[in-house]
Design a protein around this motif. Structure first.
Motif, PDB file in Angstrom:
ATOM      1  N   ASN A 223       3.616  -3.666  -0.338  1.00  0.00           N
ATOM      2  CA  ASN A 223       4.814  -3.230  -1.078  1.00  0.00           C
ATOM      3  C   ASN A 223       5.778  -4.330  -1.371  1.00  0.00           C
ATOM      4  O   ASN A 223       6.270  -4.600  -2.469  1.00  0.00           O
ATOM      5  N   LEU A 224       6.011  -5.406  -0.566  1.00  0.00           N
ATOM      6  CA  LEU A 224       6.847  -6.436  -0.626  1.00  0.00           C
ATOM      7  C   LEU A 224       6.335  -7.150  -1.989  1.00  0.00           C
ATOM      8  O   LEU A 224       7.121  -7.425  -2.940  1.00  0.00           O
ATOM      9  N   MET A 225       5.179  -7.685  -1.880  1.00  0.00           N
ATOM     10  CA  MET A 225       4.584  -8.396  -3.074  1.00  0.00           C
ATOM     11  C   MET A 225       4.646  -7.540  -4.431  1.00  0.00           C
ATOM     12  O   MET A 225       4.914  -8.103  -5.221  1.00  0.00           O
ATOM     13  N   ALA A 226       4.536  -6.228  -4.205  1.00  0.00           N
ATOM     14  CA  ALA A 226       4.420  -5.569  -5.469  1.00  0.00           C
ATOM     15  C   ALA A 226       6.006  -5.312  -6.090  1.00  0.00           C
ATOM     16  O   ALA A 226       5.965  -5.714  -7.401  1.00  0.00           O
ATOM     17  N   GLU A 227       6.811  -5.663  -5.111  1.00  0.00           N
ATOM     18  CA  GLU A 227       8.189  -5.324  -5.518  1.00  0.00           C
ATOM     19  C   GLU A 227       8.641  -6.667  -6.039  1.00  0.00           C
ATOM     20  O   GLU A 227       9.302  -6.857  -7.093  1.00  0.00           O
ATOM     21  N   LEU A 228       8.206  -7.709  -5.556  1.00  0.00           N
ATOM     22  CA  LEU A 228       8.684  -9.097  -6.152  1.00  0.00           C
ATOM     23  C   LEU A 228       8.007  -9.255  -7.576  1.00  0.00           C
ATOM     24  O   LEU A 228       8.554  -9.906  -8.501  1.00  0.00           O
ATOM     25  N   LYS A 229       6.678  -8.995  -7.429  1.00  0.00           N
ATOM     26  CA  LYS A 229       5.954  -9.025  -8.685  1.00  0.00           C
ATOM     27  C   LYS A 229       6.922  -8.111  -9.869  1.00  0.00           C
ATOM     28  O   LYS A 229       6.819  -8.687 -11.064  1.00  0.00           O
ATOM     29  N   LYS A 230       7.388  -6.876  -9.577  1.00  0.00           N
ATOM     30  CA  LYS A 230       7.983  -6.183 -10.478  1.00  0.00           C
ATOM     31  C   LYS A 230       9.342  -6.896 -10.962  1.00  0.00           C
ATOM     32  O   LYS A 230       9.452  -6.765 -12.367  1.00  0.00           O
ATOM     33  N   ILE A 231       9.951  -7.507 -10.102  1.00  0.00           N
ATOM     34  CA  ILE A 231      11.182  -8.079 -10.425  1.00  0.00           C
ATOM     35  C   ILE A 231      10.868  -9.162 -11.382  1.00  0.00           C
ATOM     36  O   ILE A 231      11.421  -9.740 -12.344  1.00  0.00           O
ATOM     37  N   LEU A 248      10.268 -20.389  -2.680  1.00  0.00           N
ATOM     38  CA  LEU A 248      10.182 -19.779  -1.251  1.00  0.00           C
ATOM     39  C   LEU A 248      11.028 -20.399  -0.206  1.00  0.00           C
ATOM     40  O   LEU A 248      11.127 -21.662  -0.204  1.00  0.00           O
ATOM     41  N   VAL A 249      11.527 -19.486   0.477  1.00  0.00           N
ATOM     42  CA  VAL A 249      12.496 -20.208   1.519  1.00  0.00           C
ATOM     43  C   VAL A 249      11.601 -19.779   2.908  1.00  0.00           C
ATOM     44  O   VAL A 249      11.088 -18.810   3.348  1.00  0.00           O
ATOM     45  N   VAL A 250      11.594 -21.029   3.614  1.00  0.00           N
ATOM     46  CA  VAL A 250      10.771 -21.060   4.876  1.00  0.00           C
ATOM     47  C   VAL A 250      11.520 -21.432   6.208  1.00  0.00           C
ATOM     48  O   VAL A 250      12.185 -22.463   5.839  1.00  0.00           O
ATOM     49  N   ASP A 251      11.424 -20.720   7.177  1.00  0.00           N
ATOM     50  CA  ASP A 251      11.932 -21.300   8.415  1.00  0.00           C
ATOM     51  C   ASP A 251      11.294 -22.441   9.149  1.00  0.00           C
ATOM     52  O   ASP A 251      10.074 -22.208   9.225  1.00  0.00           O
ATOM     53  N   GLY A 252      11.725 -23.865   9.019  1.00  0.00           N
ATOM     54  CA  GLY A 252      10.912 -24.904   9.469  1.00  0.00           C
ATOM     55  C   GLY A 252      10.604 -24.858  10.700  1.00  0.00           C
ATOM     56  O   GLY A 252       9.752 -25.560  11.424  1.00  0.00           O
ATOM     57  N   GLY A 253      11.160 -23.759  11.669  1.00  0.00           N
ATOM     58  CA  GLY A 253      10.592 -23.913  12.982  1.00  0.00           C
ATOM     59  C   GLY A 253       9.596 -22.950  13.186  1.00  0.00           C
ATOM     60  O   GLY A 253       9.078 -22.654  14.564  1.00  0.00           O
ATOM     61  N   VAL A 254       8.941 -22.144  12.111  1.00  0.00           N
ATOM     62  CA  VAL A 254       8.065 -21.288  12.808  1.00  0.00           C
ATOM     63  C   VAL A 254       6.446 -21.820  12.641  1.00  0.00           C
ATOM     64  O   VAL A 254       5.648 -21.209  12.702  1.00  0.00           O
ATOM     65  N   GLN A 264       0.496 -17.058   0.754  1.00  0.00           N
ATOM     66  CA  GLN A 264       0.561 -15.640   0.550  1.00  0.00           C
ATOM     67  C   GLN A 264       1.496 -15.257  -0.824  1.00  0.00           C
ATOM     68  O   GLN A 264       1.199 -14.626  -1.673  1.00  0.00           O
ATOM     69  N   PHE A 265       2.760 -15.844  -0.401  1.00  0.00           N
ATOM     70  CA  PHE A 265       3.685 -15.968  -1.690  1.00  0.00           C
ATOM     71  C   PHE A 265       3.325 -16.366  -2.735  1.00  0.00           C
ATOM     72  O   PHE A 265       3.530 -15.977  -3.722  1.00  0.00           O
ATOM     73  N   HIS A 266       2.630 -17.414  -2.907  1.00  0.00           N
ATOM     74  CA  HIS A 266       2.216 -18.415  -3.984  1.00  0.00           C
ATOM     75  C   HIS A 266       1.228 -17.482  -4.794  1.00  0.00           C
ATOM     76  O   HIS A 266       1.330 -17.450  -5.741  1.00  0.00           O
ATOM     77  N   GLU A 267       0.435 -16.631  -4.122  1.00  0.00           N
ATOM     78  CA  GLU A 267      -0.594 -16.063  -4.499  1.00  0.00           C
ATOM     79  C   GLU A 267      -0.189 -14.717  -5.351  1.00  0.00           C
ATOM     80  O   GLU A 267      -0.561 -14.461  -6.486  1.00  0.00           O
ATOM     81  N   ALA A 268       0.998 -14.256  -4.705  1.00  0.00           N
ATOM     82  CA  ALA A 268       1.444 -13.140  -5.297  1.00  0.00           C
ATOM     83  C   ALA A 268       2.495 -13.418  -6.288  1.00  0.00           C
ATOM     84  O   ALA A 268       2.367 -12.673  -7.510  1.00  0.00           O
ATOM     85  N   VAL A 269       3.476 -14.586  -6.353  1.00  0.00           N
ATOM     86  CA  VAL A 269       4.500 -14.662  -7.254  1.00  0.00           C
ATOM     87  C   VAL A 269       4.706 -15.901  -7.973  1.00  0.00           C
ATOM     88  O   VAL A 269       5.323 -16.354  -8.582  1.00  0.00           O
ATOM     89  N   ASN A 270       3.497 -16.802  -7.732  1.00  0.00           N
ATOM     90  CA  ASN A 270       3.330 -18.070  -8.392  1.00  0.00           C
ATOM     91  C   ASN A 270       4.770 -18.979  -8.050  1.00  0.00           C
ATOM     92  O   ASN A 270       5.512 -19.066  -9.078  1.00  0.00           O
ATOM     93  N   LEU A 271       4.754 -19.645  -6.863  1.00  0.00           N
ATOM     94  CA  LEU A 271       5.955 -20.339  -6.528  1.00  0.00           C
ATOM     95  C   LEU A 271       5.978 -21.488  -7.527  1.00  0.00           C
ATOM     96  O   LEU A 271       5.079 -22.064  -7.667  1.00  0.00           O
ATOM     97  N   THR A 272       7.238 -22.090  -7.689  1.00  0.00           N
ATOM     98  CA  THR A 272       7.372 -23.500  -8.320  1.00  0.00           C
ATOM     99  C   THR A 272       7.963 -24.482  -7.325  1.00  0.00           C
ATOM    100  O   THR A 272       7.877 -25.601  -7.516  1.00  0.00           O
TER     101      THR A 272
END
Ligand SMILES: Nc1nc2c(ncn2[C@@H]2O[C@H](COP(=O)(O)OP(=O)(O)O)[C@@H](O)[C@H]2O)c(=O)[nH]1
Ligand SMILES: [Mg+2]
Length: 329
Positions: A223-231, A248-254, A264-272
């Motif tokens: 659902n999340l990825m579908a929503e982002l694609k729609k945006i 993409l914002v990532v927490d450096g501590g994870v 995952q996000f790159h595959e869904a929405v093509n990060l820059t």
């Protein structure tokens, strides 16, 4: 009109700004060195001043790189390179090894040190922020707005995280602090519709930059990825080149989880590009090397705290020096 690029070492005019700039990297050093003063000693104390170096030193170095979350691939490539140079007798002592290590680390990160460029021919330049809940999207937007305003950019925000009750208010608070408009609708509104409104408003008001805040968690990942694609689709309806930047914002501590998120996000929405946050709360800054080796996307900014000034353009050498705790101050 042209390309505006964030300078890596922003010209600091006042003494206060210079102190602030220095303070940021010193704090980063303090944070990244926490493991060293706890679990182990620093890289510097392992190597500097050592008259002779051997396999054992390299093994210890390998362990410390892995502990700092540099990741297996990046660690192996560093150690292999150092081993070769040692065997070819190119590294006379600990100091030479330290210098070679520093060089190798900078070389891994350097390709990712590409600052965000705002194409001024776009009106507005659309930046979409994505990432899981709590990564620091909304906070990073607040910090980014301030940097853009210093460069005299007119900014509008879109509250497209309509899923969490407090999300819109949080963005509005940052909007008030920076005195920028936030386009929002009621909770659970269609994020695509919010983005459409915001883009129309941004065009009407001749804003230079529109930043879109998005949700980090829906019922499912799909659902999340579908929503982002729609945006993305909605934005490109009004301007077929938009969004111009997907960060993409990532927490450096994870730790290594950041890699999965990036892929995952790159595959869904093509990060820059990527923003790594919370480097004040972790001693594991090595994750940037893993990102560089495995993802290879530009690291635009790093975040080091909850304050409005706690965001910097990523600089490979300064980052490595903070991690290696080079005594330069
Ligand atoms: N220590 C620290 N906290 C941060 C940083 N960036 C964000 N936060 C905090 O992390 C929490 C989640 O941030 P938020 O921006 O709401 O994340 P979002 O869900 O991705 O929008 C908030 O309490 C922020 O204040 C950072 O660089 N350092
Ligand atoms: Mg948020």
């Amino acid at each position: 009109m042209g390309i505006f690029s964030f300078k890596k070492n922003k010209d600091t005019s006042t003494e206060e700004e210079m102190d602030q700039e220095k303070g940021f990297w010193t704090r980063l050093k303090g944070s990244l060195s926490r493991t060293r003063h706890g679990l182990t000693d620093g890289f510097a104390s392992l190597l500097l001043g050592k008259k002779s170096i051997d396999e054992e030193v390299l093994e210890e170095l390998e362990t410390r790189l892995l502990m700092a979350d540099v990741g297996i691939e990046a660690t192996q490539s560093i150690i292999e390179n150092l081993t070769n140079r040692m065997q070819r007798k190119q590294l006379a002592d600990g100091n030479a090894l330290f210098a070679a290590l520093r060089e190798d680390m900078i070389q891994i990160l350097q390709p990712c040190a590409q600052p965000l460029e705002i194409d001024e021919t776009k009106s507005p330049f659309v930046i979409m922020m994505v990432g899981i809940n709590g990564a620091g999207k909304t906070t990073s937007i607040g910090k980014l707005v301030k940097r853009l305003q210093i460069e005299n950019k007119r900014v509008i925000l879109a509250a497209a995280d309509t899923f969490r009750a407090a999300a819109v208010e949080q963005l509005q608070t940052w909007g008030r602090r920076n005195n920028v408009d936030v386009v929002a609708q009621q909770r659970n509104a269609d994020p695509g519709s919010v983005v459409y409104d915001a883009l129309v408003a941004a065009k009407a008001r001749s804003a230079d930059v529109l930043i879109v805040d998005t949700a980090g968690r829906l019922h499912t990942q799909t659902n999340l990825m579908a929503e982002l694609k729609k945006i993305r689709r909605v934005a490109s309806k009004l301007d077929d080149s938009a969004p111009h930047e997907v960060l993409l914002v990532v927490d450096g501590g994870v730790g290594q989880n950041a890699l999965n998120q990036a892929l995952q996000f790159h595959e869904a929405v093509n990060l820059t590009g990527i923003v790594v946050t919370k480097l004040d709360g972790t001693a594991k800054g090595g994750i940037l090397f893993a990102i560089a080796e495995k993802v290879g996307l530009p690291i635009r900014f790093i975040g080091m705290g909850e304050g409005i000034d706690d965001l910097r353009v990523f600089d490979a050498a300064q980052f490595v020096d903070a991690l290696l705790d080079t005594e330069d101050d």
